[in-house]
Scaffold this motif. Structure first.
Motif, PDB file in Angstrom:
ATOM      1  N   ALA A   1      13.943   7.781 -11.971  1.00 30.57           N
ATOM      2  CA  ALA A   1      13.458   6.467 -11.719  1.00 30.57           C
ATOM      3  C   ALA A   1      11.887   6.765 -11.177  1.00 30.57           C
ATOM      4  O   ALA A   1      10.817   5.877 -11.891  1.00 30.57           O
ATOM      5  CB  ALA A   1      14.122   5.642 -10.816  1.00 30.57           C
ATOM      6  N   LEU A   2      11.554   7.386 -10.252  1.00 29.84           N
ATOM      7  CA  LEU A   2      10.088   7.679  -9.890  1.00 29.84           C
ATOM      8  C   LEU A   2       9.266   7.982 -10.811  1.00 29.84           C
ATOM      9  O   LEU A   2       8.130   7.841 -10.934  1.00 29.84           O
ATOM     10  CB  LEU A   2      10.016   8.067  -8.479  1.00 29.84           C
ATOM     11  N   THR A   3       9.722   9.037 -11.482  1.00 33.09           N
ATOM     12  CA  THR A   3       9.162   9.855 -12.651  1.00 33.09           C
ATOM     13  C   THR A   3       8.707   8.972 -13.635  1.00 33.09           C
ATOM     14  O   THR A   3       7.587   8.831 -14.292  1.00 33.09           O
ATOM     15  CB  THR A   3       9.934  10.905 -13.235  1.00 33.09           C
ATOM     16  N   SER A   4       9.676   8.029 -14.046  1.00 32.26           N
ATOM     17  CA  SER A   4       9.260   7.167 -15.069  1.00 32.26           C
ATOM     18  C   SER A   4       8.389   5.793 -14.378  1.00 32.26           C
ATOM     19  O   SER A   4       7.210   5.516 -15.385  1.00 32.26           O
ATOM     20  CB  SER A   4      10.499   6.137 -15.199  1.00 32.26           C
ATOM     21  N   LEU A   5       8.516   5.531 -13.273  1.00 34.57           N
ATOM     22  CA  LEU A   5       7.565   4.531 -12.812  1.00 34.57           C
ATOM     23  C   LEU A   5       5.888   5.128 -12.614  1.00 34.57           C
ATOM     24  O   LEU A   5       4.835   4.743 -12.862  1.00 34.57           O
ATOM     25  CB  LEU A   5       7.668   4.106 -11.409  1.00 34.57           C
ATOM     26  N   ARG A   6       5.933   6.350 -12.218  1.00 38.04           N
ATOM     27  CA  ARG A   6       4.689   7.093 -12.296  1.00 38.04           C
ATOM     28  C   ARG A   6       4.130   7.413 -13.513  1.00 38.04           C
ATOM     29  O   ARG A   6       2.860   7.327 -13.645  1.00 38.04           O
ATOM     30  CB  ARG A   6       4.819   8.507 -11.644  1.00 38.04           C
TER      31      ARG A   6
ATOM     32  N   ARG B   1       0.863  -0.963  -0.267  1.00 39.59           N
ATOM     33  CA  ARG B   1      -0.114  -0.039   0.255  1.00 39.59           C
ATOM     34  C   ARG B   1       0.847   1.313  -0.027  1.00 39.59           C
ATOM     35  O   ARG B   1       0.410   2.217  -0.286  1.00 39.59           O
ATOM     36  CB  ARG B   1      -0.794   0.052   1.332  1.00 39.59           C
ATOM     37  N   ALA B   2       1.802   1.215   0.678  1.00 36.51           N
ATOM     38  CA  ALA B   2       3.037   2.375   0.743  1.00 36.51           C
ATOM     39  C   ALA B   2       3.409   2.623  -0.728  1.00 36.51           C
ATOM     40  O   ALA B   2       3.536   3.864  -1.214  1.00 36.51           O
ATOM     41  CB  ALA B   2       4.187   2.199   1.770  1.00 36.51           C
ATOM     42  N   VAL B   3       3.874   1.358  -1.581  1.00 38.82           N
ATOM     43  CA  VAL B   3       4.070   1.652  -2.793  1.00 38.82           C
ATOM     44  C   VAL B   3       3.150   2.396  -3.693  1.00 38.82           C
ATOM     45  O   VAL B   3       3.313   3.145  -4.389  1.00 38.82           O
ATOM     46  CB  VAL B   3       4.484   0.107  -3.603  1.00 38.82           C
ATOM     47  N   HIS B   4       1.867   1.841  -3.621  1.00 39.22           N
ATOM     48  CA  HIS B   4       0.664   2.385  -4.089  1.00 39.22           C
ATOM     49  C   HIS B   4       0.627   3.928  -4.009  1.00 39.22           C
ATOM     50  O   HIS B   4       0.570   4.682  -4.895  1.00 39.22           O
ATOM     51  CB  HIS B   4      -0.454   1.742  -3.789  1.00 39.22           C
ATOM     52  N   SER B   5       0.611   4.227  -2.645  1.00 38.21           N
ATOM     53  CA  SER B   5       0.503   5.634  -2.348  1.00 38.21           C
ATOM     54  C   SER B   5       1.726   6.550  -2.898  1.00 38.21           C
ATOM     55  O   SER B   5       1.571   7.716  -3.455  1.00 38.21           O
ATOM     56  CB  SER B   5       0.809   6.020  -0.633  1.00 38.21           C
TER      57      SER B   5
ATOM     58  N   LYS C   1       2.043  12.771  -6.579  1.00 37.71           N
ATOM     59  CA  LYS C   1       2.962  13.670  -6.997  1.00 37.71           C
ATOM     60  C   LYS C   1       3.838  14.494  -6.246  1.00 37.71           C
ATOM     61  O   LYS C   1       4.809  15.237  -6.593  1.00 37.71           O
ATOM     62  CB  LYS C   1       2.232  14.845  -7.841  1.00 37.71           C
ATOM     63  N   SER C   2       3.994  13.886  -5.199  1.00 37.98           N
ATOM     64  CA  SER C   2       4.948  14.710  -3.941  1.00 37.98           C
ATOM     65  C   SER C   2       6.312  14.224  -4.339  1.00 37.98           C
ATOM     66  O   SER C   2       6.625  12.815  -4.794  1.00 37.98           O
ATOM     67  CB  SER C   2       4.424  14.362  -2.702  1.00 37.98           C
ATOM     68  N   GLU C   3       7.163  14.972  -3.857  1.00 42.36           N
ATOM     69  CA  GLU C   3       8.663  14.722  -3.997  1.00 42.36           C
ATOM     70  C   GLU C   3       9.123  14.998  -2.622  1.00 42.36           C
ATOM     71  O   GLU C   3       8.808  15.792  -1.925  1.00 42.36           O
ATOM     72  CB  GLU C   3       9.321  15.489  -4.942  1.00 42.36           C
ATOM     73  N   SER C   4      10.706  14.373  -2.298  1.00 39.43           N
ATOM     74  CA  SER C   4      11.257  14.827  -1.312  1.00 39.43           C
ATOM     75  C   SER C   4      12.751  15.591  -1.594  1.00 39.43           C
ATOM     76  O   SER C   4      13.231  15.277  -2.733  1.00 39.43           O
ATOM     77  CB  SER C   4      11.517  13.480  -0.374  1.00 39.43           C
ATOM     78  N   ASP C   5      13.039  16.321  -0.805  1.00 41.70           N
ATOM     79  CA  ASP C   5      14.280  17.109  -0.851  1.00 41.70           C
ATOM     80  C   ASP C   5      15.302  16.267  -0.802  1.00 41.70           C
ATOM     81  O   ASP C   5      16.525  16.377  -1.407  1.00 41.70           O
ATOM     82  CB  ASP C   5      14.664  18.157   0.078  1.00 41.70           C
ATOM     83  N   ARG C   6      15.347  14.839  -0.056  1.00 42.13           N
ATOM     84  CA  ARG C   6      16.332  13.841  -0.007  1.00 42.13           C
ATOM     85  C   ARG C   6      16.715  13.043  -1.249  1.00 42.13           C
ATOM     86  O   ARG C   6      17.516  12.233  -1.322  1.00 42.13           O
ATOM     87  CB  ARG C   6      15.807  13.256   1.201  1.00 42.13           C
TER      88      ARG C   6
END
Length: 201
Positions: free
Chosen positions: A108-113, A86-90, A95-100
């Motif tokens: 990679a996350l943009t491609s997966l999204r 469920r965390a992966v789904h969230s 569209k949120s991002e982290s400064d870290r």
């Protein structure tokens, strides 16, 4: 949530003979056990008859037996937990991002999204593929929950059912509403019975 609670704990059982700990086994050994048969484990070169299962503490109590035993594992991996899936789904539906995050992580996350752009933050999605004659239901529920649901679907007559941590696929059927409706109509007891859960042997 009652169903999910069965599958969200540590997926291994500690095996005990009196006060001696013999080792551990994957809970799939007990979840798919047939109630009419004795549960016999194979550990340390000998067989052990299960006399009691404590599902809350994840402990199995055993005594020696001459019967042939076996212990099951989930194909070399335990599978993703419901909470992690469920965390992966969230994360994918957000569209949120982290400064870290590093630039590689962002890429990679943009491609997966983009790949999972059809996901909805507050709902499951079922996708029909008429060319392949199948429906893929993106549950993001984890391996054990999806296994329980898939077994119950098979028991209701749906064939060609396969699964992963993230989806359940039904081949030879393109009626997504029928498949999701079938699962929604399932009673908790049906899911338990199809998955062969036995709390006390």
């Amino acid at each position: 949530m009652e169903l999910v609670s069965v599958f969200t704990s540590d997926p291994v059982f500690k095996v005990l003979h009196e006060s001696q700990e013999l080792g551990s086994v994957d809970q799939i050994t007990f979840l798919r056990h047939r109630e009419e048969e004795p549960a016999v484990l194979s550990m340390g070169g000998r067989s052990w008859l299960v006399t009691l299962l404590d599902w809350e503490r994840r402990e199995a109590f055993v005594v020696p037996t001459e019967s042939k035993g076996k212990s099951q594992w989930q194909g070399g991996r335990i599978g993703m937990s419901w909470r992690f899936a469920r965390a992966v789904h969230s994360l994918l539906a957000s569209k949120s991002e982290s400064d870290r995050w590093t630039s590689r992580t962002r890429s990679a996350l943009t491609s997966l999204r983009e790949q999972y752009g059809f996901l909805r933050p507050e709902a499951d999605v079922a996708v029909t593929d008429r060319e392949r004659d199948e429906v893929e239901w993106f549950t993001f529920a984890g391996g054990l929950v999806n296994t329980a649901l898939a077994d119950a679907m098979n028991a209701r007559g749906l064939v060609g059912v396969s699964l992963s941590d993230f989806w359940i696929r039904a081949s030879g059927n393109t009626d997504a509403r029928h498949i999701v409706g079938t699962v929604r109509s399932l009673q908790l007891g049906e899911i338990h019975n199809s998955f062969k859960i036995a709390k006390v042997l």
